[in-house]
Design a protein around this motif. Structure first.
Motif, PDB file in Angstrom:
ATOM      1  N   PRO A 182      18.682  35.530 100.211  1.00 14.82           N
ATOM      2  CA  PRO A 182      20.204  35.731 100.295  1.00 14.82           C
ATOM      3  C   PRO A 182      20.191  35.713  99.203  1.00 14.82           C
ATOM      4  CG  PRO A 182      19.256  33.573 101.277  1.00 14.82           C
ATOM      5  CD  PRO A 182      17.547  33.950  99.633  1.00 14.82           C
ATOM      6  N   ALA A 183      20.346  35.477  97.264  1.00 11.18           N
ATOM      7  CA  ALA A 183      21.252  35.999  96.767  1.00 11.18           C
ATOM      8  C   ALA A 183      21.082  37.369  96.527  1.00 11.18           C
ATOM      9  CB  ALA A 183      20.695  34.793  95.478  1.00 11.18           C
ATOM     10  N   LEU A 184      19.831  38.078  96.602  1.00 13.84           N
ATOM     11  CA  LEU A 184      19.411  39.377  96.736  1.00 13.84           C
ATOM     12  C   LEU A 184      20.718  40.103  98.191  1.00 13.84           C
ATOM     13  CD1 LEU A 184      18.359  41.830  95.201  1.00 13.84           C
ATOM     14  CD2 LEU A 184      16.459  41.943  96.995  1.00 13.84           C
ATOM     15  N   LEU A 185      20.675  39.601  98.817  1.00 13.47           N
ATOM     16  CA  LEU A 185      21.311  40.028 100.265  1.00 13.47           C
ATOM     17  C   LEU A 185      23.234  39.737  99.951  1.00 13.47           C
ATOM     18  CD1 LEU A 185      20.010  38.091 102.939  1.00 13.47           C
ATOM     19  CD2 LEU A 185      19.605  40.501 102.300  1.00 13.47           C
ATOM     20  N   VAL A 186      23.568  38.841  98.937  1.00 13.14           N
ATOM     21  CA  VAL A 186      24.919  39.223  98.140  1.00 13.14           C
ATOM     22  C   VAL A 186      25.058  40.531  97.731  1.00 13.14           C
ATOM     23  CG1 VAL A 186      26.906  38.016  97.188  1.00 13.14           C
ATOM     24  CG2 VAL A 186      25.475  36.361  99.164  1.00 13.14           C
ATOM     25  N   ASP A 187      24.188  40.926  96.822  1.00 16.79           N
ATOM     26  CA  ASP A 187      24.213  41.588  96.322  1.00 16.79           C
ATOM     27  C   ASP A 187      24.073  43.033  96.522  1.00 16.79           C
ATOM     28  OD1 ASP A 187      24.179  39.625  93.789  1.00 16.79           O
ATOM     29  OD2 ASP A 187      21.909  39.652  93.589  1.00 16.79           O
ATOM     30  N   LEU A 188      22.729  42.968  97.767  1.00 14.12           N
ATOM     31  CA  LEU A 188      23.298  44.601  98.405  1.00 14.12           C
ATOM     32  C   LEU A 188      24.483  44.368  98.905  1.00 14.12           C
ATOM     33  CD1 LEU A 188      19.628  43.565 100.168  1.00 14.12           C
ATOM     34  CD2 LEU A 188      20.178  46.111  98.620  1.00 14.12           C
ATOM     35  N   ALA A 189      24.808  43.821 100.081  1.00 13.38           N
ATOM     36  CA  ALA A 189      26.373  43.876 101.032  1.00 13.38           C
ATOM     37  C   ALA A 189      27.312  44.242  99.863  1.00 13.38           C
ATOM     38  CB  ALA A 189      26.702  42.377 101.261  1.00 13.38           C
ATOM     39  N   ARG A 190      26.956  43.357  98.556  1.00 18.93           N
ATOM     40  CA  ARG A 190      28.423  44.608  97.442  1.00 18.93           C
ATOM     41  C   ARG A 190      28.437  45.469  97.655  1.00 18.93           C
ATOM     42  NH1 ARG A 190      27.340  41.453  93.825  1.00 18.93           N
ATOM     43  NH2 ARG A 190      29.253  39.200  94.157  1.00 18.93           N
ATOM     44  N   GLU A 191      27.111  45.691  97.452  1.00 22.24           N
ATOM     45  CA  GLU A 191      26.696  47.648  97.297  1.00 22.24           C
ATOM     46  C   GLU A 191      27.091  48.540  98.202  1.00 22.24           C
ATOM     47  OE1 GLU A 191      22.621  48.191  95.911  1.00 22.24           O
ATOM     48  OE2 GLU A 191      22.631  46.509  94.160  1.00 22.24           O
ATOM     49  N   VAL A 192      27.352  47.905  99.753  1.00 19.55           N
ATOM     50  CA  VAL A 192      26.587  48.795 100.593  1.00 19.55           C
ATOM     51  C   VAL A 192      28.143  48.878 101.590  1.00 19.55           C
ATOM     52  CG1 VAL A 192      24.316  48.642 100.506  1.00 19.55           C
ATOM     53  CG2 VAL A 192      25.745  47.219 102.153  1.00 19.55           C
ATOM     54  N   ALA A 193      28.734  48.073 101.083  1.00 26.00           N
ATOM     55  CA  ALA A 193      30.135  47.068 101.576  1.00 26.00           C
ATOM     56  C   ALA A 193      31.191  48.425 101.805  1.00 26.00           C
ATOM     57  CB  ALA A 193      30.812  46.277 101.747  1.00 26.00           C
ATOM     58  N   SER A 194      31.487  49.785 102.563  1.00 24.47           N
ATOM     59  CA  SER A 194      32.217  50.700 101.800  1.00 24.47           C
ATOM     60  C   SER A 194      33.657  50.060 101.983  1.00 24.47           C
ATOM     61  CB  SER A 194      32.341  51.786 103.120  1.00 24.47           C
ATOM     62  OG  SER A 194      33.165  52.832 102.773  1.00 24.47           O
ATOM     63  N   PRO A 195      34.620  50.396 101.208  1.00 22.82           N
ATOM     64  CA  PRO A 195      35.873  49.928 101.185  1.00 22.82           C
ATOM     65  C   PRO A 195      36.728  49.932 101.580  1.00 22.82           C
ATOM     66  CG  PRO A 195      35.624  52.160  99.347  1.00 22.82           C
ATOM     67  CD  PRO A 195      34.682  51.440  99.462  1.00 22.82           C
ATOM     68  N   ASP A 196      36.416  51.923 102.545  1.00 29.24           N
ATOM     69  CA  ASP A 196      36.780  52.440 104.171  1.00 29.24           C
ATOM     70  C   ASP A 196      36.586  51.343 105.585  1.00 29.24           C
ATOM     71  OD1 ASP A 196      38.071  54.371 102.183  1.00 29.24           O
ATOM     72  OD2 ASP A 196      35.996  55.482 102.372  1.00 29.24           O
ATOM     73  N   ALA A 197      35.488  50.991 105.592  1.00 33.48           N
ATOM     74  CA  ALA A 197      35.324  49.667 106.671  1.00 33.48           C
ATOM     75  C   ALA A 197      36.335  48.677 106.466  1.00 33.48           C
ATOM     76  CB  ALA A 197      33.935  49.961 105.899  1.00 33.48           C
ATOM     77  N   ASP A 198      36.255  47.867 107.462  1.00 31.52           N
ATOM     78  CA  ASP A 198      37.356  46.618 107.916  1.00 31.52           C
ATOM     79  C   ASP A 198      36.386  45.623 107.782  1.00 31.52           C
ATOM     80  OD1 ASP A 198      38.972  48.590 108.318  1.00 31.52           O
ATOM     81  OD2 ASP A 198      38.237  48.706 110.613  1.00 31.52           O
ATOM     82  N   ALA A 199      34.706  45.992 107.605  1.00 28.42           N
ATOM     83  CA  ALA A 199      33.818  44.686 107.888  1.00 28.42           C
ATOM     84  C   ALA A 199      32.533  45.752 107.516  1.00 28.42           C
ATOM     85  CB  ALA A 199      33.882  43.607 109.131  1.00 28.42           C
ATOM     86  N   LEU A 200      31.813  44.229 107.257  1.00 27.55           N
ATOM     87  CA  LEU A 200      30.186  44.857 107.414  1.00 27.55           C
ATOM     88  C   LEU A 200      29.461  43.857 108.555  1.00 27.55           C
ATOM     89  CD1 LEU A 200      28.107  45.359 105.961  1.00 27.55           C
ATOM     90  CD2 LEU A 200      28.289  43.336 103.971  1.00 27.55           C
ATOM     91  N   PHE A 201      28.660  44.949 108.617  1.00 26.54           N
ATOM     92  CA  PHE A 201      27.762  44.099 109.846  1.00 26.54           C
ATOM     93  C   PHE A 201      26.489  44.047 108.800  1.00 26.54           C
ATOM     94  CE2 PHE A 201      24.458  44.692 113.521  1.00 26.54           C
ATOM     95  CZ  PHE A 201      24.384  43.547 113.951  1.00 26.54           C
ATOM     96  N   ILE A 202      25.493  42.392 109.494  1.00 27.91           N
ATOM     97  CA  ILE A 202      24.627  42.785 108.191  1.00 27.91           C
ATOM     98  C   ILE A 202      23.147  42.531 110.011  1.00 27.91           C
ATOM     99  CG2 ILE A 202      22.637  41.496 107.109  1.00 27.91           C
ATOM    100  CD1 ILE A 202      25.301  41.006 105.065  1.00 27.91           C
ATOM    101  N   SER A 203      22.092  43.328 109.918  1.00 28.15           N
ATOM    102  CA  SER A 203      21.310  43.459 111.274  1.00 28.15           C
ATOM    103  C   SER A 203      20.055  42.679 110.898  1.00 28.15           C
ATOM    104  CB  SER A 203      20.945  44.147 111.672  1.00 28.15           C
ATOM    105  OG  SER A 203      20.494  44.113 113.309  1.00 28.15           O
ATOM    106  N   CYS A 204      19.714  41.993 112.231  1.00 29.41           N
ATOM    107  CA  CYS A 204      18.152  41.409 111.614  1.00 29.41           C
ATOM    108  C   CYS A 204      18.104  39.564 111.888  1.00 29.41           C
ATOM    109  CB  CYS A 204      17.655  41.576 111.241  1.00 29.41           C
ATOM    110  SG  CYS A 204      15.463  41.084 111.243  1.00 29.41           S
ATOM    111  N   THR A 205      17.846  39.015 113.694  1.00 28.45           N
ATOM    112  CA  THR A 205      17.948  37.560 113.806  1.00 28.45           C
ATOM    113  C   THR A 205      17.114  36.890 111.971  1.00 28.45           C
ATOM    114  OG1 THR A 205      16.455  37.850 114.804  1.00 28.45           O
ATOM    115  CG2 THR A 205      18.727  37.608 115.416  1.00 28.45           C
ATOM    116  N   ALA A 206      15.685  38.021 111.736  1.00 26.74           N
ATOM    117  CA  ALA A 206      15.039  37.431 110.468  1.00 26.74           C
ATOM    118  C   ALA A 206      16.178  37.106 109.426  1.00 26.74           C
ATOM    119  CB  ALA A 206      13.844  38.261 110.649  1.00 26.74           C
ATOM    120  N   LEU A 207      16.634  37.594 109.087  1.00 24.97           N
ATOM    121  CA  LEU A 207      17.257  38.103 107.477  1.00 24.97           C
ATOM    122  C   LEU A 207      18.347  36.597 107.696  1.00 24.97           C
ATOM    123  CD1 LEU A 207      18.526  41.405 106.807  1.00 24.97           C
ATOM    124  CD2 LEU A 207      16.248  40.220 105.824  1.00 24.97           C
ATOM    125  N   ARG A 208      17.901  36.140 105.927  1.00 21.14           N
ATOM    126  CA  ARG A 208      18.725  34.956 106.262  1.00 21.14           C
ATOM    127  C   ARG A 208      20.207  34.970 105.934  1.00 21.14           C
ATOM    128  NH1 ARG A 208      14.745  31.886 102.152  1.00 21.14           N
ATOM    129  NH2 ARG A 208      14.352  34.045 101.107  1.00 21.14           N
TER     130      ARG A 208
END
Length: 259
Positions: A182-208
């Motif tokens: 899960p901590a890596l998901l936080v890091d990945l989200a920080r990398e991929v979330a665009s400042p031009d987007a209103d929100a981030l969607f993280i897909s997959c029910t397997a992900l924690r």
């Protein structure tokens, strides 16, 4: 051995509650799923709401062909959850398969066993969640391959969202997806979330990801919707639970609007 006591039948039959739990949520999970049931017990189950699980066959790798093969199992999976009794909601917990099979087809298959039950898919729940948050432009993160991610991109674009950017991690085994820290998901989200987007969607029910949604929001400064967070939120609202739980993320403070 001492003689057994006489067994007597009580003359007064106890009065029964209408239900053991006030509300009932069914969850159809993949046989390989490590995460959905845990997340639903944490976010949905409680003194008034019971979560009842059935698992259906699934074989990796996660390809559109393998995902589509689950559709015939959905009716039987739904039938096995409290047979003959009504549910307040039932969730099919696979985001990629929901995009491949389609929300309407999944609803029809489940309602063949549970007529009239509100059906929740992670895809449709996420669309509802993003709309509740007033979002139109999104960044997307998936653990899938490019091939499997294409269906997800088409799904959200088809529902009117502008995909500012889309990142996938290249996994094709949902058991490995569940092992991403899960901590890596936080890091990945920080990398991929665009400042031009209103929100981030993280897909997959397997992900924690649902368990760190609030952490991700603090890291990126905008709302995040994850598959299990959206499904849990949707099921809670269908059960009449309107309690705001900001510690789980902004979505858990929002009402469910009519479709």
């Amino acid at each position: 051995m001492k003689p057994l006591p006489e067994i007597r039948m009580s003359q007064a039959r106890p009065m029964l509650d209408d239900r053991p739990m006030a509300k009932r949520v069914g969850l159809i999970a993949l046989a390989t799923d490590h995460t959905s049931e845990v997340d639903f017990q944490r976010m949905v189950a409680g003194p008034r709401i019971g979560v009842y699980v059935a698992r259906i066959d699934y074989a990796n790798p996660t390809t559109p062909e393998n995902l589509r093969k689950m559709q015939p199992s959905l009716t039987e999976g739904a039938r096995l959850i409290l047979p003959g009794e009504e549910l307040d909601a039932i969730c099919y917990s696979c985001t990629s398969a929901s995009a491949v099979i389609g929300d309407d087809e999944i609803t029809a298959a489940i309602q063949a066993a549970k007529p009239g039950v509100p059906v929740v898919t992670p895809t449709l729940a996420s669309v509802r969640g993003l709309r509740a948050l007033g979002v139109s432009k999104i960044s997307v993160l998936t653990p899938y391959t490019v091939e499997t991610s294409r269906s997800m991109a088409a799904y959200f674009a088809g529902h009117g969202f502008e995909l500012v950017n889309f990142t996938c991690l290249g996994f094709d085994d949902d058991r490995e997806m569940a092992r991403i820290p899960p901590a890596l998901l936080v890091d990945l989200a920080r990398e991929v979330a665009s400042p031009d987007a209103d929100a981030l969607f993280i897909s997959c029910t397997a992900l924690r990801a649902a368990g760190v949604a609030a952490d991700i929001e603090r890291a990126i400064g905008r709302p995040v919707v994850t598959s299990n967070l959206a499904s849990a939120w949707n099921c809670l609202r269908l059960c009449g639970d309107e309690k705001a739980r900001p510690e789980l993320g902004r979505l858990m403070t929002m009402p469910l609007a009519a479709d």
